[in-house]
Design a protein around this motif. Structure first.
Motif, PDB file in Angstrom:
ATOM      1  N   GLN A 166       0.824  -1.215   0.000  1.00 10.76           N
ATOM      2  CA  GLN A 166       0.000   0.000   0.000  1.00 10.76           C
ATOM      3  C   GLN A 166       0.859   1.267   0.000  1.00 10.76           C
ATOM      4  N   GLY A 167       2.127   1.129   0.399  1.00  9.32           N
ATOM      5  CA  GLY A 167       3.002   2.296   0.499  1.00  9.32           C
ATOM      6  C   GLY A 167       2.650   3.188   1.669  1.00  9.32           C
ATOM      7  N   THR A 168       2.124   2.584   2.762  1.00 12.00           N
ATOM      8  CA  THR A 168       1.709   3.367   3.920  1.00 12.00           C
ATOM      9  C   THR A 168       2.403   2.882   5.186  1.00 12.00           C
ATOM     10  N   VAL A 169       2.508   3.789   6.149  1.00 10.41           N
ATOM     11  CA  VAL A 169       3.002   3.474   7.489  1.00 10.41           C
ATOM     12  C   VAL A 169       2.104   4.196   8.487  1.00 10.41           C
ATOM     13  N   SER A 170       1.938   3.601   9.657  1.00  9.19           N
ATOM     14  CA  SER A 170       1.197   4.268  10.732  1.00  9.19           C
ATOM     15  C   SER A 170       1.666   3.697  12.053  1.00  9.19           C
ATOM     16  N   GLY A 171       1.519   4.480  13.104  1.00  6.06           N
ATOM     17  CA  GLY A 171       1.945   4.009  14.414  1.00  6.06           C
ATOM     18  C   GLY A 171       2.094   5.137  15.407  1.00  6.06           C
ATOM     19  N   ILE A 172       3.082   4.960  16.295  1.00  8.75           N
ATOM     20  CA  ILE A 172       3.298   5.898  17.395  1.00  8.75           C
ATOM     21  C   ILE A 172       4.759   6.332  17.412  1.00  8.75           C
ATOM     22  N   VAL A 173       4.968   7.617  17.666  1.00  2.59           N
ATOM     23  CA  VAL A 173       6.299   8.165  17.904  1.00  2.59           C
ATOM     24  C   VAL A 173       6.288   8.772  19.297  1.00  2.59           C
ATOM     25  N   ALA A 217       0.981   8.929  10.767  1.00  2.00           N
ATOM     26  CA  ALA A 217       0.686   8.198   9.542  1.00  2.00           C
ATOM     27  C   ALA A 217       1.568   8.788   8.457  1.00  2.00           C
ATOM     28  N   GLY A 218       1.866   8.000   7.451  1.00  2.00           N
ATOM     29  CA  GLY A 218       2.722   8.525   6.401  1.00  2.00           C
ATOM     30  C   GLY A 218       2.827   7.625   5.203  1.00  2.00           C
ATOM     31  N   ARG A 219       3.822   7.938   4.372  1.00  2.00           N
ATOM     32  CA  ARG A 219       4.032   7.250   3.108  1.00  2.00           C
ATOM     33  C   ARG A 219       5.399   6.579   3.094  1.00  2.00           C
ATOM     34  N   LEU A 220       5.465   5.471   2.389  1.00  2.00           N
ATOM     35  CA  LEU A 220       6.704   4.726   2.174  1.00  2.00           C
ATOM     36  C   LEU A 220       6.928   4.659   0.678  1.00  2.00           C
ATOM     37  N   ARG A 221       8.109   5.059   0.248  1.00  2.00           N
ATOM     38  CA  ARG A 221       8.459   4.981  -1.167  1.00  2.00           C
ATOM     39  C   ARG A 221       9.748   4.194  -1.300  1.00  2.00           C
ATOM     40  N   HIS A 222       9.789   3.335  -2.300  1.00  2.00           N
ATOM     41  CA  HIS A 222      10.984   2.525  -2.573  1.00  2.00           C
ATOM     42  C   HIS A 222      11.815   3.225  -3.636  1.00  2.00           C
ATOM     43  N   THR A 223      13.130   3.344  -3.383  1.00  2.00           N
ATOM     44  CA  THR A 223      13.992   4.040  -4.329  1.00  2.00           C
ATOM     45  C   THR A 223      14.471   3.111  -5.435  1.00  2.00           C
ATOM     46  N   GLY A 224      14.746   1.850  -5.089  1.00  2.00           N
ATOM     47  CA  GLY A 224      15.190   0.898  -6.098  1.00  2.00           C
ATOM     48  C   GLY A 224      16.669   0.952  -6.428  1.00  2.00           C
ATOM     49  N   TYR A 225      17.456   1.730  -5.689  1.00  2.00           N
ATOM     50  CA  TYR A 225      18.891   1.774  -5.975  1.00  2.00           C
ATOM     51  C   TYR A 225      19.679   2.189  -4.740  1.00  2.00           C
TER      52      TYR A 225
END
Length: 135
Positions: A42-49, A65-73
């Motif tokens: 889903q490209g998502t993250v959520s939790g507690i800081v 809550a936020g987003r996760l993106r893969h760089t691939g390199y």
């Protein structure tokens, strides 16, 4: 005839990651401890800081809550952004409270180690280590 595959459940693809953002061991440095559920598909993250500091200041807990993106390199394989808000109570003799923003960025490898930063209130912490606590 083609057979239909059973869809993966969220539990099959999501995982938990924990760690810190900040200069752990530096006296007085604010440290952000994160515990996040990551859904790579889903490209998502959520939790507690939880932000701690060695000076006389209460711990700050933030739902994020936020987003996760893969760089691939390269060594930095994931870029993560987190956003949230927390309640700040005004000290006496004033009465009341207000919402303050929190945001963070993490440039990490697949093990969740790398560099990042975060801001909360009027404080900004930039280009500090991100260290995984995953086992």
């Amino acid at each position: 005839m083609a057979t239909l595959k059973e869809p993966k459940s969220l539990l099959d693809t999501a995982y938990l990651t924990k760690g810190t953002i900040g200069n752990v061991g530096m006296p007085g440095a604010p440290i952000a401890h994160f515990s996040l559920v990551v859904s790579p598909e889903q490209g998502t993250v959520s939790g507690i800081v939880e932000i701690t500091q060695a000076i006389d200041r209460p711990t700050i807990k933030v739902n994020v809550a936020g987003r996760l993106r893969h760089t691939g390199y390269g060594n930095i394989t994931q870029i993560v952004s987190l956003d949230g808000e927390y309640v700040v109570t005004v000290p006496p003799p004033a009465i009341g409270s207000y919402l303050e923003k929190f945001n963070a960025y993490l440039d990490v490898d697949n093990s969740w180690n790398g560099t990042g930063g975060f801001s909360f209130g009027f404080q900004k912490v930039e280009n500090v280590p991100v260290t995984s606590a995953n086992k």
